[in-house]
Design a protein around this motif. Structure first.
Motif, PDB file in Angstrom:
ATOM      1  N   THR A  32     -40.024  37.231  42.931  1.00 18.91           N
ATOM      2  CA  THR A  32     -41.178  36.950  42.083  1.00 18.91           C
ATOM      3  C   THR A  32     -41.011  35.747  41.164  1.00 18.91           C
ATOM      4  O   THR A  32     -42.000  35.106  40.811  1.00 18.91           O
ATOM      5  CB  THR A  32     -41.498  38.177  41.218  1.00 18.91           C
ATOM      6  OG1 THR A  32     -40.310  38.538  40.477  1.00 18.91           O
ATOM      7  CG2 THR A  32     -41.907  39.357  42.081  1.00 18.91           C
ATOM      8  N   SER A  33     -39.801  35.414  40.752  1.00 21.24           N
ATOM      9  CA  SER A  33     -39.627  34.347  39.763  1.00 21.24           C
ATOM     10  C   SER A  33     -39.110  33.061  40.402  1.00 21.24           C
ATOM     11  O   SER A  33     -39.834  32.065  40.478  1.00 21.24           O
ATOM     12  CB  SER A  33     -38.683  34.795  38.646  1.00 21.24           C
ATOM     13  OG  SER A  33     -37.442  35.230  39.178  1.00 21.24           O
ATOM     14  N   THR A  34     -37.871  33.057  40.843  1.00 15.89           N
ATOM     15  CA  THR A  34     -37.306  31.868  41.496  1.00 15.89           C
ATOM     16  C   THR A  34     -36.703  32.267  42.835  1.00 15.89           C
ATOM     17  O   THR A  34     -36.382  33.436  43.071  1.00 15.89           O
ATOM     18  CB  THR A  34     -36.206  31.217  40.631  1.00 15.89           C
ATOM     19  OG1 THR A  34     -35.125  32.149  40.452  1.00 15.89           O
ATOM     20  CG2 THR A  34     -36.752  30.778  39.286  1.00 15.89           C
ATOM     21  N   PRO A  76     -39.396  27.395  41.932  1.00 12.00           N
ATOM     22  CA  PRO A  76     -40.401  28.351  41.431  1.00 12.00           C
ATOM     23  C   PRO A  76     -41.045  29.125  42.579  1.00 12.00           C
ATOM     24  O   PRO A  76     -41.778  28.557  43.388  1.00 12.00           O
ATOM     25  CB  PRO A  76     -41.406  27.457  40.708  1.00 12.00           C
ATOM     26  CG  PRO A  76     -41.225  26.099  41.310  1.00 12.00           C
ATOM     27  CD  PRO A  76     -39.792  25.994  41.711  1.00 12.00           C
ATOM     28  N   ASP A 135     -43.422  31.386  42.666  1.00 16.23           N
ATOM     29  CA  ASP A 135     -44.874  31.555  42.662  1.00 16.23           C
ATOM     30  C   ASP A 135     -45.575  30.334  43.258  1.00 16.23           C
ATOM     31  O   ASP A 135     -46.487  30.468  44.082  1.00 16.23           O
ATOM     32  CB  ASP A 135     -45.381  31.841  41.253  1.00 16.23           C
ATOM     33  CG  ASP A 135     -44.917  30.806  40.231  1.00 16.23           C
ATOM     34  OD1 ASP A 135     -43.996  30.022  40.536  1.00 16.23           O
ATOM     35  OD2 ASP A 135     -45.482  30.771  39.118  1.00 16.23           O
ATOM     36  N   LYS A 136     -45.142  29.135  42.855  1.00 15.72           N
ATOM     37  CA  LYS A 136     -45.735  27.910  43.414  1.00 15.72           C
ATOM     38  C   LYS A 136     -45.430  27.784  44.901  1.00 15.72           C
ATOM     39  O   LYS A 136     -46.279  27.373  45.694  1.00 15.72           O
ATOM     40  CB  LYS A 136     -45.216  26.680  42.662  1.00 15.72           C
ATOM     41  CG  LYS A 136     -45.721  26.545  41.239  1.00 15.72           C
ATOM     42  CD  LYS A 136     -45.239  25.251  40.610  1.00 15.72           C
ATOM     43  CE  LYS A 136     -45.769  25.093  39.198  1.00 15.72           C
ATOM     44  NZ  LYS A 136     -45.298  23.823  38.579  1.00 15.72           N
ATOM     45  N   ARG A 156     -44.747  30.242  47.027  1.00 17.47           N
ATOM     46  CA  ARG A 156     -45.512  31.241  47.777  1.00 17.47           C
ATOM     47  C   ARG A 156     -46.964  30.795  47.939  1.00 17.47           C
ATOM     48  O   ARG A 156     -47.554  30.937  49.027  1.00 17.47           O
ATOM     49  CB  ARG A 156     -45.462  32.591  47.061  1.00 17.47           C
ATOM     50  CG  ARG A 156     -46.197  33.699  47.819  1.00 17.47           C
ATOM     51  CD  ARG A 156     -46.193  35.015  47.044  1.00 17.47           C
ATOM     52  NE  ARG A 156     -44.862  35.590  46.976  1.00 17.47           N
ATOM     53  CZ  ARG A 156     -44.078  35.541  45.905  1.00 17.47           C
ATOM     54  NH1 ARG A 156     -44.505  34.934  44.794  1.00 17.47           N
ATOM     55  NH2 ARG A 156     -42.890  36.085  45.913  1.00 17.47           N
ATOM     56  N   ASN A 157     -47.553  30.244  46.884  1.00 18.92           N
ATOM     57  CA  ASN A 157     -48.937  29.780  46.932  1.00 18.92           C
ATOM     58  C   ASN A 157     -49.103  28.673  47.978  1.00 18.92           C
ATOM     59  O   ASN A 157     -50.050  28.699  48.773  1.00 18.92           O
ATOM     60  CB  ASN A 157     -49.353  29.269  45.556  1.00 18.92           C
ATOM     61  CG  ASN A 157     -50.801  28.822  45.512  1.00 18.92           C
ATOM     62  OD1 ASN A 157     -51.703  29.550  45.919  1.00 18.92           O
ATOM     63  ND2 ASN A 157     -51.030  27.603  45.032  1.00 18.92           N
TER      64      ASN A 157
END
Length: 225
Positions: free
Chosen positions: A40-42, A110, A112-113, A115-116
């Protein structure tokens, strides 16, 4: 105390992919499984490699290039992922196990970026799977000579991906498309897709040549005025 810290650290790390029959899944489903298991974070390149599997080097190439299919800027990604793909190409040429430098393998990104960007770039995989036909023009994917040429194409695409033009539109996308075609083509034994990958590499060289030539002319005109 040390055991407690180790447990807390492990909570943010993905485990090695133990999905049943993972290698038998379609390419798009394999990549979805890897994205779903990202922390989830890095996330580091080493953790991604654990999820993909150390025998899935071409799958790793396809996975890493999806980030460049969308206009999302993640600092340092083109260098780290490009270097990884470069080493994959070299490993394939010499028939060696993939080795990654520790500073690349453990560099935190990162999640989240990433994964997006991966989820947005994933739309390319079904499109390529529809276009790609297994064993079409298979002679372009077999034999020692063609293997060297195709692995050389991966190396060339990786070098172009790492070129310092990240601030210019499509400078990462065109080499990324080349690498994606090469990876999918080699996985599917589709010579036509591999050929498109090589042509996209040539398009990248032409594009960068125009950028360099145009920039040089602009600087010359500025100096003359």
């Amino acid at each position: 105390m040390g055991t407690m810290l180790a447990r807390l650290t492990s909570l943010n790390k993905p485990e090695v992919n133990n999905t049943p029959n993972f290698e038998e899944l379609p390419l798009g489903d394999q990549i979805k499984q890897v994205i779903a298991q990202l922390p989830t974070s890095t996330v580091s390149l080493g953790e991604i490699l654990d999820l993909v599997g150390r025998d899935g080097m071409l799958l790793l190439v396809a996975f890493l290039t999806l980030v460049f299919m969308v206009p999302v800027s993640i600092p340092g990604v083109s260098t780290i992922f490009g270097a990884a793909i470069l080493l994959i190409g070299i490993s394939r040429i010499f028939g060696r196990t993939l080795w990654l430098p520790k500073r690349f393998k453990e560099r935190a990104l990162p999640a989240d970026k990433l994964r997006n960007a991966l989820e947005k770039g994933l739309v390319w995989i079904p499109r390529l799977e529809k276009i790609s036909k297994p064993h079409r023009m298979a002679w372009l994917t077999t034999g020692h000579g063609m293997n060297i040429i195709n692995d050389g194409g991966l190396i060339l695409g990786a070098v172009l991906l790492m070129a310092p033009f990240g601030f210019i539109p499509f400078s990462n996308t065109v080499p990324g498309i080349a690498l994606l075609f090469l990876a999918v083509g080699l996985i599917q034994r589709d010579g036509a897709a591999v050929l498109l990958g090589h042509l996209a590499n040539l398009a990248s060289i032409v594009y960068f040549g125009v950028l360099i030539g145009g920039g040089g002319m602009m600087i010359q005109n500025m100096l003359q005025n």
